[in-house]
Design a protein around this motif. Structure first.
Motif, PDB file in Angstrom:
ATOM      1  N   GLY A   1      67.337 116.771  64.155  1.00 25.13           N
ATOM      2  CA  GLY A   1      68.097 117.951  63.725  1.00 25.13           C
ATOM      3  C   GLY A   1      67.152 119.116  63.479  1.00 25.13           C
ATOM      4  O   GLY A   1      66.175 118.987  62.738  1.00 25.13           O
TER       5      GLY A   1
ATOM      6  N   ARG B   1      63.818 114.587  69.621  1.00 22.72           N
ATOM      7  CA  ARG B   1      63.895 113.302  68.901  1.00 22.72           C
ATOM      8  C   ARG B   1      65.244 113.127  68.207  1.00 22.72           C
ATOM      9  O   ARG B   1      65.547 112.057  67.696  1.00 22.72           O
ATOM     10  N   GLY B   2      65.988 114.235  68.088  1.00 22.24           N
ATOM     11  CA  GLY B   2      67.324 114.154  67.495  1.00 22.24           C
ATOM     12  C   GLY B   2      67.340 114.148  65.974  1.00 22.24           C
ATOM     13  O   GLY B   2      68.326 113.745  65.363  1.00 22.24           O
TER      14      GLY B   2
ATOM     15  N   TYR C   1      64.954 118.688  68.019  1.00 21.08           N
ATOM     16  CA  TYR C   1      65.938 118.576  69.100  1.00 21.08           C
ATOM     17  C   TYR C   1      65.726 117.332  69.960  1.00 21.08           C
ATOM     18  O   TYR C   1      66.617 116.489  70.065  1.00 21.08           O
TER      19      TYR C   1
ATOM     20  N   GLY D   1      65.618 122.345  73.893  1.00 24.42           N
ATOM     21  CA  GLY D   1      65.373 122.764  72.506  1.00 24.42           C
ATOM     22  C   GLY D   1      64.721 124.139  72.468  1.00 24.42           C
ATOM     23  O   GLY D   1      65.114 125.013  71.674  1.00 24.42           O
TER      24      GLY D   1
ATOM     25  N   LYS E   1      64.874 117.378  77.133  1.00 24.74           N
ATOM     26  CA  LYS E   1      65.430 117.768  75.826  1.00 24.74           C
ATOM     27  C   LYS E   1      64.509 118.780  75.147  1.00 24.74           C
ATOM     28  O   LYS E   1      64.971 119.725  74.499  1.00 24.74           O
TER      29      LYS E   1
END
Ligand code: TMP
Length: 214
Positions: free
Chosen positions: A113, A110-111, A108, A172, A168
């Motif tokens: 997925g 770090r993006g 989440y 997450g 974030k």
């Protein structure tokens, strides 16, 4: 099915996890329970070495996927060498962080997925999931404030991330709590550590009772 109980502890930096788990471990041992205390990334020689590579402040160029793969590799070795044998011997395994950290931080924050990170971890963990996960709930601001007051704690590469990154991570974890309501139980970690310890002790005690009855 193993005979032991696998309990993991999750949360942002500065939530007091490590201190509280050490106290819980002491109490279990004092009650004559078979228990081990371990951590991720690390817990055994190879995984501690991988930990040093991941968290080294000099490794600023590390790619996000490399980071996720290294956490998963450290996890795999830790599982086969320490966690699974301990569970098979009937131990209560207390583990400071596990796969949820990878989902919240790499997936989440770090993006990368969450599903993608879960799929590389599925290969690493081969269906070994915790029986219970205790989430230490604290705001990123309060957690980082506590870290900055703790002179003995070394600053690692992930501590140096922005406040936005830590927000974030927090988001997450909220998603994970919604997704796995039967496994993850949240505890208010903004309280004094003595109170957090008592609350976590209640959660662990009821888990031991429910495992006995199942
Ligand atoms: P800690 O031992 O202080 O909890 O430090 C470990 C750091 O590694 C912490 O910032 C959380 C991070 N981490 C991940 O990003 N992914 C993972 O899978 C794990 C286990 C930890």
């Amino acid at each position: 099915m193993h005979k032991g109980i696998f309990i993991t502890f999750e949360g942002p930096e500065g939530a007091g996890k490590t201190t509280v788990i050490a106290e819980i471990y002491k109490r279990l041992v004092a009650e004559g329970k078979k228990a081990i205390l371990t951590r991720e990334p690390g817990g055994i020689r190879i995984s501690e070495k991988i930990r040093n590579i991941i968290l080294d402040n000099e490794h600023q160029e590390m790619d996000g996927r490399t980071e996720a793969l290294l956490y998963a590799a450290a996890r795999r070795q830790h599982l086969v060498e320490k966690i699974i044998p301990a569970l098979e011997e009937g131990n209560i395994v207390l583990c400071d962080r596990f796969v949820d950290s990878s989902l919240a931080y790499q997936g989440y924050a770090r993006g990368l997925g969450m599903d993608e990170v879960m799929s590389i971890n599925a290969f690493a963990i081969d269906n070994t999931m915790p029986d219970r996960t205790v989430y230490f709930d604290i705001t990123p601001e309060e957690g980082l404030r506590r870290i900055s007051k703790n002179d003995e704690r070394e600053q690692n590469r992930l501590d140096n991330e922005t406040l936005q990154f830590h927000h974030k991570v927090h988001e997450g974890y909220q998603l994970l709590i919604e997704k796995f309501p039967d496994r993850i139980v949240s505890t208010d970690a903004s309280q004094p550590l003595s109170e957090v310890t008592e609350n976590v002790w209640k959660i662990i005690s009821s888990q031991l009772i429910s495992n006995k009855n199942s």
